[in-house]
Design a protein around this motif. Sequence first.
Motif, mmCIF file in Angstrom:
data_model
loop_
_atom_site.group_PDB
_atom_site.id
_atom_site.type_symbol
_atom_site.label_atom_id
_atom_site.label_comp_id
_atom_site.label_asym_id
_atom_site.label_seq_id
_atom_site.Cartn_x
_atom_site.Cartn_y
_atom_site.Cartn_z
ATOM 1 N N GLY A 179 37.954 51.117 37.240
ATOM 2 C CA GLY A 179 37.972 49.649 37.252
ATOM 3 C C GLY A 179 36.588 49.033 37.209
ATOM 4 N N LYS A 180 35.594 49.769 36.687
ATOM 5 C CA LYS A 180 34.219 49.261 36.650
ATOM 6 C C LYS A 180 34.099 47.970 35.844
ATOM 7 C CE LYS A 180 31.936 52.656 34.906
ATOM 8 N NZ LYS A 180 33.142 53.419 34.517
ATOM 9 N N THR A 181 34.625 48.001 34.609
ATOM 10 C CA THR A 181 34.417 46.866 33.710
ATOM 11 C C THR A 181 35.112 45.609 34.218
ATOM 12 O OG1 THR A 181 34.269 48.415 31.854
ATOM 13 C CG2 THR A 181 34.560 46.088 31.320
ATOM 14 N N THR A 182 36.332 45.747 34.708
ATOM 15 C CA THR A 182 37.023 44.570 35.225
ATOM 16 C C THR A 182 36.385 44.073 36.521
ATOM 17 O OG1 THR A 182 38.652 46.064 36.242
ATOM 18 C CG2 THR A 182 39.236 45.054 34.146
ATOM 19 N N THR A 183 35.834 44.972 37.322
ATOM 20 C CA THR A 183 35.111 44.554 38.527
ATOM 21 C C THR A 183 33.882 43.748 38.147
ATOM 22 O OG1 THR A 183 35.891 46.444 39.841
ATOM 23 C CG2 THR A 183 33.873 45.363 40.582
ATOM 24 N N ILE A 184 33.166 44.199 37.106
ATOM 25 C CA ILE A 184 32.003 43.454 36.621
ATOM 26 C C ILE A 184 32.418 42.074 36.143
ATOM 27 C CG2 ILE A 184 30.296 43.360 34.752
ATOM 28 C CD1 ILE A 184 30.033 46.406 35.011
ATOM 29 N N ALA A 185 33.536 41.998 35.415
ATOM 30 C CA ALA A 185 34.020 40.704 34.919
ATOM 31 C C ALA A 185 34.316 39.749 36.074
ATOM 32 C CB ALA A 185 35.272 40.912 34.067
ATOM 33 N N LYS A 186 34.943 40.265 37.121
ATOM 34 C CA LYS A 186 35.269 39.420 38.273
ATOM 35 C C LYS A 186 34.003 38.958 38.988
ATOM 36 C CE LYS A 186 39.718 41.727 39.081
ATOM 37 N NZ LYS A 186 40.496 42.589 39.986
ATOM 38 N N MET A 187 33.028 39.860 39.124
ATOM 39 C CA MET A 187 31.768 39.477 39.755
ATOM 40 C C MET A 187 31.041 38.425 38.917
ATOM 41 S SD MET A 187 30.345 43.201 41.060
ATOM 42 C CE MET A 187 28.805 42.485 41.690
ATOM 43 N N ALA A 188 31.013 38.628 37.592
ATOM 44 C CA ALA A 188 30.352 37.675 36.707
ATOM 45 C C ALA A 188 30.993 36.300 36.818
ATOM 46 C CB ALA A 188 30.403 38.178 35.264
ATOM 47 N N ALA A 189 32.337 36.257 36.853
ATOM 48 C CA ALA A 189 33.046 34.982 36.963
ATOM 49 C C ALA A 189 32.716 34.286 38.281
ATOM 50 C CB ALA A 189 34.553 35.209 36.858
ATOM 51 N N ARG A 190 32.655 35.064 39.351
ATOM 52 C CA ARG A 190 32.361 34.499 40.670
ATOM 53 C C ARG A 190 30.990 33.831 40.684
ATOM 54 N NH1 ARG A 190 32.210 37.551 46.517
ATOM 55 N NH2 ARG A 190 34.445 37.440 46.219
ATOM 56 N N TYR A 191 29.969 34.567 40.261
ATOM 57 C CA TYR A 191 28.616 34.041 40.371
ATOM 58 C C TYR A 191 28.289 33.014 39.289
ATOM 59 C CZ TYR A 191 27.880 37.394 44.053
ATOM 60 O OH TYR A 191 27.983 38.080 45.241
ATOM 61 N N LYS A 192 28.935 33.134 38.141
ATOM 62 C CA LYS A 192 28.767 32.121 37.103
ATOM 63 C C LYS A 192 29.290 30.782 37.595
ATOM 64 C CE LYS A 192 28.266 30.436 32.865
ATOM 65 N NZ LYS A 192 26.943 30.259 32.216
ATOM 66 N N LEU A 291 29.230 51.501 43.679
ATOM 67 C CA LEU A 291 30.184 52.525 43.269
ATOM 68 C C LEU A 291 31.590 51.949 43.309
ATOM 69 C CD1 LEU A 291 31.066 55.430 42.585
ATOM 70 C CD2 LEU A 291 30.986 55.933 45.043
ATOM 71 N N VAL A 292 32.261 51.958 42.150
ATOM 72 C CA VAL A 292 33.639 51.473 42.067
ATOM 73 C C VAL A 292 34.581 52.671 42.160
ATOM 74 C CG1 VAL A 292 35.328 50.227 40.670
ATOM 75 C CG2 VAL A 292 32.928 49.516 40.659
ATOM 76 N N ILE A 293 35.487 52.625 43.113
ATOM 77 C CA ILE A 293 36.409 53.735 43.377
ATOM 78 C C ILE A 293 37.848 53.255 43.281
ATOM 79 C CG2 ILE A 293 37.227 55.362 45.119
ATOM 80 C CD1 ILE A 293 34.452 55.573 46.201
ATOM 81 N N ASP A 294 38.659 54.031 42.586
ATOM 82 C CA ASP A 294 40.093 53.769 42.477
ATOM 83 C C ASP A 294 40.772 54.297 43.740
ATOM 84 O OD1 ASP A 294 42.804 53.793 41.922
ATOM 85 O OD2 ASP A 294 42.595 54.636 39.922
ATOM 86 N N ALA A 295 41.403 53.397 44.505
ATOM 87 C CA ALA A 295 42.006 53.786 45.777
ATOM 88 C C ALA A 295 43.089 54.843 45.610
ATOM 89 C CB ALA A 295 42.593 52.560 46.475
#
Length: 376
Positions: A179-192, A291-295
């Motif tokens: 889930g690295k790429t989608t986590t990055i997208a969510k972080m980008a949306a938050r800070y943008k 580090l992004v980890i899949d639960a």
Amino acid sequence: MSEEADKKGGFFSRIFRRDKSAETGPITPRQEAQDHPEVSLAEADVHAPYEEQEAGGLRGDTDEIAEKVRLKDGLKKTRSGFIRSRDQMLLGKKQLDEETVARLEEVLVTADIGVKTSYQLLESVTDRIKRRELHDPRMVMRHLRDVIIDMLGEVEAPLRIGYGGEPFVVMVVGVNGSGKTTTIAKMAARYKSAGRKVLLVAADTFRAAAVEQLSIWGQRVGCPVIKGKEKADPSSVVFEGMERAVTEEAELVLVDTAGRLHTRVPLMDELKKVRRTVSKKLASAPHETLLVIDASMGQNAILQARTFNEAVPVTGIALTKLDGTSKGGVLLGISNELKIPVRYVGIGEKMDDLRDFNARDFAEALFAENDSTDED
């Protein structure tokens, strides 16, 4: 492990034989959705619901309750498995006996929290039993909840992006599919949405789909994306991204790296090279290695975290896909064994389902009695 289990069993027996013969830091600012529709990552338009608040800012009681309910819903599968085992252990039990504690051992060891952490929790319980501070199974569960809150509290550390004179660089690592790429997208949306100038770097050049996916999210969120040709050297893409970040005065740089199989030494070496490239342009960077980890990996996630941490010192963890697995308890094992700060937990696909980690909220959601109310 069998020898250790035998030792514990003997320890329990001795405890009950003796019994029978004797007869929070500073307030963490939160981001919260404001009048925002439900938006899935699969939809064409991305809305970032987060509004950055000043430190010490207070949310309304209604918003806080709603957030806890969503976290509780996200942990539903993990909680259902844990509670089912717990209820079987407590069924008809009004007093502690050796059988009940033995069942507790079984519940903990099979809860994907790791053997080391399981026995640490058991020792805490048996110590309280010896001191006659725990008298019934319900008291045991309340004690466990409190101990888990304390354990998780040691690593509760939501990521805070400072206002400095240079870009804040986050290098995101993890195996493919975590889930690295989608986590990055969510972080980008938050800070943008919080008014930050965000730059994305697509350094996962070995997978054209990963570069394309990040490019699409960059367009939707409104963040520029630095990318190279297919199969380009990841380090060259990162170097270009760092140069652009400095010249364009980006405040936050999110670097997507190729998914690494943690058993492949050459691939880990490539990851180290990317990290060195970042440091060459900015001596203090990366400021965060997330580090992004899949639960759903369960106890395997502990091995992943340990291996990545040895290769490129990990400064934070984002545990994703908690809503789709019964193995969310692995967060406790990772936290207790590695002491790596936990930044985020992912409890769904919506943009605001990447939540700042809160130890008490997580533990209370795990121990909640049912799906309609939270108990203290």
